[in-house]
Each structure stands twice: as structure tokens, then as C-alpha cells.
Design a protein around this motif. Structure first.
Motif, PDB file in Angstrom:
ATOM      1  N   ARG A  31       4.715  12.908   1.030  1.00 44.63           N
ATOM      2  CA  ARG A  31       5.168  13.237  -0.307  1.00 44.63           C
ATOM      3  C   ARG A  31       5.779  14.621  -0.293  1.00 44.63           C
ATOM      4  NH1 ARG A  31       2.538  16.379  -4.100  1.00 44.63           N
ATOM      5  NH2 ARG A  31       0.777  17.562  -3.303  1.00 44.63           N
ATOM      6  N   SER A  83       9.887  11.864  -8.598  1.00 48.38           N
ATOM      7  CA  SER A  83      10.759  10.910  -7.906  1.00 48.38           C
ATOM      8  C   SER A  83      11.967  11.586  -7.255  1.00 48.38           C
ATOM      9  CB  SER A  83      11.213   9.818  -8.875  1.00 48.38           C
ATOM     10  OG  SER A  83      11.847  10.378 -10.007  1.00 48.38           O
ATOM     11  N   TYR A  95       6.120   5.817   0.446  1.00 47.26           N
ATOM     12  CA  TYR A  95       5.534   6.480  -0.730  1.00 47.26           C
ATOM     13  C   TYR A  95       6.271   6.016  -1.995  1.00 47.26           C
ATOM     14  CZ  TYR A  95       3.874  10.224  -3.797  1.00 47.26           C
ATOM     15  OH  TYR A  95       3.312  10.936  -4.831  1.00 47.26           O
ATOM     16  N   ASP A 128       5.256   2.507  -2.814  1.00 41.07           N
ATOM     17  CA  ASP A 128       3.885   2.466  -3.346  1.00 41.07           C
ATOM     18  C   ASP A 128       3.817   2.876  -4.814  1.00 41.07           C
ATOM     19  OD1 ASP A 128       2.961   1.740  -0.859  1.00 41.07           O
ATOM     20  OD2 ASP A 128       2.141   3.727  -0.365  1.00 41.07           O
ATOM     21  N   ASN A 129       4.800   3.607  -5.287  1.00 38.79           N
ATOM     22  CA  ASN A 129       4.741   4.190  -6.634  1.00 38.79           C
ATOM     23  C   ASN A 129       5.831   3.670  -7.563  1.00 38.79           C
ATOM     24  OD1 ASN A 129       2.482   6.256  -6.509  1.00 38.79           O
ATOM     25  ND2 ASN A 129       3.640   6.711  -4.657  1.00 38.79           N
ATOM     26  N   MET A 189      10.781   4.081  -9.148  1.00 39.44           N
ATOM     27  CA  MET A 189       9.622   4.942  -8.912  1.00 39.44           C
ATOM     28  C   MET A 189       9.246   5.657 -10.203  1.00 39.44           C
ATOM     29  SD  MET A 189       9.068   7.971  -6.157  1.00 39.44           S
ATOM     30  CE  MET A 189       7.663   9.049  -6.333  1.00 39.44           C
ATOM     31  N   ASN A 190       7.955   5.691 -10.489  1.00 38.27           N
ATOM     32  CA  ASN A 190       7.480   6.465 -11.631  1.00 38.27           C
ATOM     33  C   ASN A 190       7.884   7.921 -11.443  1.00 38.27           C
ATOM     34  OD1 ASN A 190       6.050   4.561 -13.377  1.00 38.27           O
ATOM     35  ND2 ASN A 190       4.798   4.236 -11.565  1.00 38.27           N
ATOM     36  N   ILE A 207       3.898  11.684  -9.976  1.00 38.71           N
ATOM     37  CA  ILE A 207       2.699  11.150  -9.351  1.00 38.71           C
ATOM     38  C   ILE A 207       1.736  12.308  -9.103  1.00 38.71           C
ATOM     39  CG2 ILE A 207       1.802   9.834  -7.370  1.00 38.71           C
ATOM     40  CD1 ILE A 207       3.863   8.307  -9.114  1.00 38.71           C
ATOM     41  N   SER A 233      -1.351   9.778  -4.988  1.00 37.11           N
ATOM     42  CA  SER A 233      -1.431   8.554  -5.795  1.00 37.11           C
ATOM     43  C   SER A 233      -1.796   8.903  -7.230  1.00 37.11           C
ATOM     44  CB  SER A 233      -2.466   7.591  -5.215  1.00 37.11           C
ATOM     45  OG  SER A 233      -3.750   8.171  -5.280  1.00 37.11           O
ATOM     46  N   THR A 281      -0.242   7.662 -11.158  1.00 34.19           N
ATOM     47  CA  THR A 281       0.898   7.969 -12.014  1.00 34.19           C
ATOM     48  C   THR A 281       0.513   8.964 -13.106  1.00 34.19           C
ATOM     49  OG1 THR A 281       1.836   5.789 -11.613  1.00 34.19           O
ATOM     50  CG2 THR A 281       2.618   6.959 -13.562  1.00 34.19           C
ATOM     51  N   GLN A 316       5.436   8.193 -16.415  1.00 34.01           N
ATOM     52  CA  GLN A 316       6.112   6.939 -16.122  1.00 34.01           C
ATOM     53  C   GLN A 316       7.594   7.028 -16.459  1.00 34.01           C
ATOM     54  OE1 GLN A 316       4.017   3.950 -18.336  1.00 34.01           O
ATOM     55  NE2 GLN A 316       2.375   3.849 -16.834  1.00 34.01           N
TER      56      GLN A 316
END
Length: 139
Positions: free
Chosen positions: A72, A83, A108, A111-112, A119-120, A123, A127, A129, A132
């Protein structure tokens, strides 16, 4: 404003995917290549070690390892990731030819993602959120 941000981010991810598709076919060595091209200008004091040094500094200060080979990019609040940080990180690692970290950032991102495949926005570290992405469809 969120709608515009979504469109800009969607365009950036599309452009990145297009670039990565072309670069996979054409790139023979990672940046900086210390090559002279027939067109364009290069700074007189061009130093490839500066690019390598800057990339290493970025990795040291902003990249964090998560579980399962995920990476990340730290946000202003270093306990969070956004993002666009992942997108910029993917571009940097693609230019540097750093496939392992690129793949970790890509995983990554995957996953999100939200239910729309985007992507949200924010984060909480590796991990969870925090913010959003709101998808607004035109009428």
C-alpha cells in the motif's frame, strides 16, 4: 464534485491500463534507460541515478508491506491509503520495472474494490474501508 472525481479516477485507471498494455509489449528495460532518442529534449544535467535515488526514497517513505504480498501507499495520514496513491504507485513501479511491487499494489486495489469494481477512496491501512467511492450514474 464526487462525480467529477470518479470520472477523473476512472480515466486515470483506464489510461494506466492502456499504458501498461502497451508498455508490456514495448518496454525492454526499466526507466531510467540512459538512452538518447532522435526526437525530444533532455536536460543537460540528466542523471539516471537521481531517478533511481528518488524512486528508492519514495519506496522507503511511502510504501508499506501488507499481508499476502500486498503493498500500500501511505496517505498524508500514514495509517490510511487512498485510491490515487495506489494508481500513482502502480505508474511509478511500472516505469521502474518493479514487477513484484506493482503486482502487490494491483492486488491491494483488487482487494479494496466496491460492488461497482472501483477501488474505495480511502482505506484504513492494509484493510478496512474508511471512505467509499460513490457512483452516480447520469440521468
Amino acid at each position: 464534485m464526487k462525480k467529477i472525481n470518479f470520472q477523473v479516477k476512472t480515466f486515470a485507471f483506464s489510461l494506466m491500463a492502456l499504458f501498461l498494455g502497451f508498455s508490456a509489449m514495448a518496454q525492454t528495460q526499466p526507466f531510467p534507460a540512459n538512452r538518447t532518442y532522435p526526437n525530444g529534449l533532455l536536460p543537460a544535467n540528466k542523471n539516471s541515478q537521481d531517478a533511481v535515488s528518488s524512486y528508492t526514497t519514495w519506496k522507503t517513505n511511502f510504501l508499506e508491506t501488507c499481508s499476502n504480498g500486498r503493498y500500500r501507499v501511505k496517505f498524508d495520514n500514514s495509517s490510511q491509503t487512498v485510491s490515487e496513491g495506489i494508481a500513482y504507485g502502480m505508474l511509478l513501479t511500472a516505469y521502474a520495472g518493479d514487477r513484484n511491487i506493482f503486482d502487490g499494489l494491483w492486488n491491494y486495489y483488487k482487494d479494496n474494490r466496491n460492488s461497482n469494481g472501483v477501488m474505495n477512496w480511502k482505506i484504513g491501512g492494509c484493510s478496512g474501508t474508511v471512505g467509499q467511492m460513490v457512483l452516480q450514474m447520469p440521468n
